[in-house]
Design an enzyme around this catalytic site. Sequence first.
Site, mmCIF file in Angstrom:
data_model
loop_
_atom_site.group_PDB
_atom_site.id
_atom_site.type_symbol
_atom_site.label_atom_id
_atom_site.label_comp_id
_atom_site.label_asym_id
_atom_site.label_seq_id
_atom_site.Cartn_x
_atom_site.Cartn_y
_atom_site.Cartn_z
ATOM 1 N N SER A 1 0.800 -1.233 0.000
ATOM 2 C CA SER A 1 0.000 0.000 0.000
ATOM 3 C C SER A 1 0.828 1.276 0.000
ATOM 4 O O SER A 1 0.266 2.364 -0.142
ATOM 5 C CB SER A 1 -0.931 0.006 1.214
ATOM 6 N N ASP B 1 -17.523 0.463 -1.160
ATOM 7 C CA ASP B 1 -16.678 -0.679 -0.782
ATOM 8 C C ASP B 1 -17.451 -1.574 0.169
ATOM 9 O O ASP B 1 -17.574 -1.284 1.367
ATOM 10 C CB ASP B 1 -15.392 -0.191 -0.103
ATOM 11 N N ASP C 1 -11.082 -6.922 0.314
ATOM 12 C CA ASP C 1 -10.449 -5.791 0.963
ATOM 13 C C ASP C 1 -9.865 -6.284 2.288
ATOM 14 O O ASP C 1 -10.338 -7.300 2.833
ATOM 15 C CB ASP C 1 -11.491 -4.693 1.216
ATOM 16 N N HIS D 1 -15.400 -0.495 3.707
ATOM 17 C CA HIS D 1 -15.260 0.873 4.192
ATOM 18 C C HIS D 1 -16.438 1.763 3.808
ATOM 19 O O HIS D 1 -16.440 2.959 4.107
ATOM 20 C CB HIS D 1 -13.982 1.510 3.622
ATOM 21 N N CYS E 1 -7.893 1.659 1.470
ATOM 22 C CA CYS E 1 -8.988 0.845 0.953
ATOM 23 C C CYS E 1 -8.564 0.105 -0.319
ATOM 24 O O CYS E 1 -8.353 0.715 -1.373
ATOM 25 C CB CYS E 1 -10.187 1.740 0.670
#
Length: 618
Positions: free
Chosen positions: A332, A356, A371, A377, A390
């Site tokens: 990430s 999401d 996820d 989220h 996310c």
Amino acid sequence: MSPKKRITMHDHAAEASLFKRRALFTFFCVVALLSVLVTNLYHLQVESYKDYATRSNDNRIRVVPIAPSRGLIYDRNGVLLAENQPFYSLDLVPEKIANMSETLDELGKLIEITPDERETFTDALKFHRRFKPLTLKNQLTEEQVAIFSVNQHRFPGISVEAGLKRNYPYASQLTHVLGYVGKINTRDRAQLERNDQWKNYAATKDIGKQGIEKFYESLLHGTPGHLEEEVNNRGRTIRTLKIVPPEPGQDIYLTLDLQLQQKAVELLQGHRGSIVAIDPRDGGILALVSSPSYDPNQFVQGINSKDYSDLLNDKSRPLINRATQGQYAPASTVKPIIALLGLDEKAVTEHTRIWDPGFWQIPGVERKYRDWKRWGHGWVNVYSAIVESCDTYFYELAYKIGVDPIARFMEQFGFGQNTGVDIFEESAGNMPSKDWKRLKYNQAWYIGDTISVGIGQGYWTATPLQLASATAILANDGRRFPPHLLKSIKDNTAKIDSPINELPPIELKNPRNWKIINEAMRQTAHKSRFTDASYTAAMKTGTAQVIGVAENTKYDANKIAEHFRDNALVVAYAPFEDPKIVLAVVMENAGWGGANAGPVARAMLDEYMLRDTWKPTP
């Protein structure tokens, strides 16, 4: 009765005439030969006098090279990192020793001589000229020097000689930056001969093997001097005629900050991983740590086979420079740059929201890409997607953009190529694309491959130095300074700063997108680790899978082997308003990035931003 022989009468006049002719011929021959001899003598003694006099001097004068002292290495604040330290060796002149075996036995009663040292000496003796000294033992202690000096009268032909050796006072704390020097081997000699440099190493035993020592060998080595000795026909010295002193190597100053380097070493103690810190204003590397490390001093005089074997077989791989050679999925930590590309390509806008539910699916495909937050989220935009990391948002974004545009954009940030840092030990990592996969595996690229790239996984790998360098570009709004370690060079006359190399900047279609992404990273830092900081920072955490997990299987670190657990990563910079330091932290198999690498990043930034006075730790 046989007839009597007739008596022949000699012609004395004819014989006299013959004798005169022969004597005259002989005389002319002698005169001719004497003339040739005199002519040659004149040529040698008069016409060619200077030439043969020079040759004669060359035969009786021996030129002995003198090794230069190696240049010193300092950090940016003038702290000495690599020095030349006096050492003592025990040297023997073989022809002055009547019984070598007995002498070595007697010597061993005073000074410890290991079997390896004795064997090495005995082997070298077979190919050594007997009237020249040969080293038996290196690195004598002061006590050993004192003991031998008292007993030296018992050992004619043996003496203690002084010299200089490289010493690294901070040992393993700087190994992967400085590297080390070692004995010149056949490979080194062949390389020097190819480069027409061997004559400059005639008196030198050591050469840079890794790191700064190797990269800047030409600066650090210096220029050898020489002395001229008059010798006899057996090669023994009669007297010294002339001495030309050597020119020492140049001292170099690094961009490295020893205080920050030592803090990084402390924070990684007991962990496998790396920390890289860069000054984004010029690309100067402030800290570069790879853990675990090793003591480079053991290589200077020649490491023994057991210790070297232990290093080679160590499962934690201390010989690898993880900062520049370790290849990790960036996870990430690269989401902000992917979001930047999405904004610039108008795949999303600042206000675009994506739902999401905890997973994402390729249209028309049943497989679900999960996820990290299983319940999702909810609605997310570019800010919350970066703050909350996310995955679903970036699955969708990667699907819209495609892998080739991602690869082209990421290459501008240095992924998939060497950074050009001034040490040779560097890996390029891997920035995947459709063509790359076809060339590498002879396979087609699939949409699922793109989805993995969207969250910094799959075929994508990067080094900690690449992550720090890419984050510096992001913090600089596109300005690019290649990371480097050399700050300045000092010779006998002046200290000269190394020129700053700035590459053409990355230009966006909408420059405001830089501010959007950096603001999202500021919010990430404020929410996670920098709420109570007296300075503003920006950051992005990452958790990289080492092994794949089945679609409906829950990841449980306690149920898998330690070396299969996730890697923890963080990139960060501070202060947010005017960045002066950029960090990349990678901790192997440490688990969740924010929880494990996050505190390390905070401690590093605190050390740099809140420092007062300090003293280096030996």
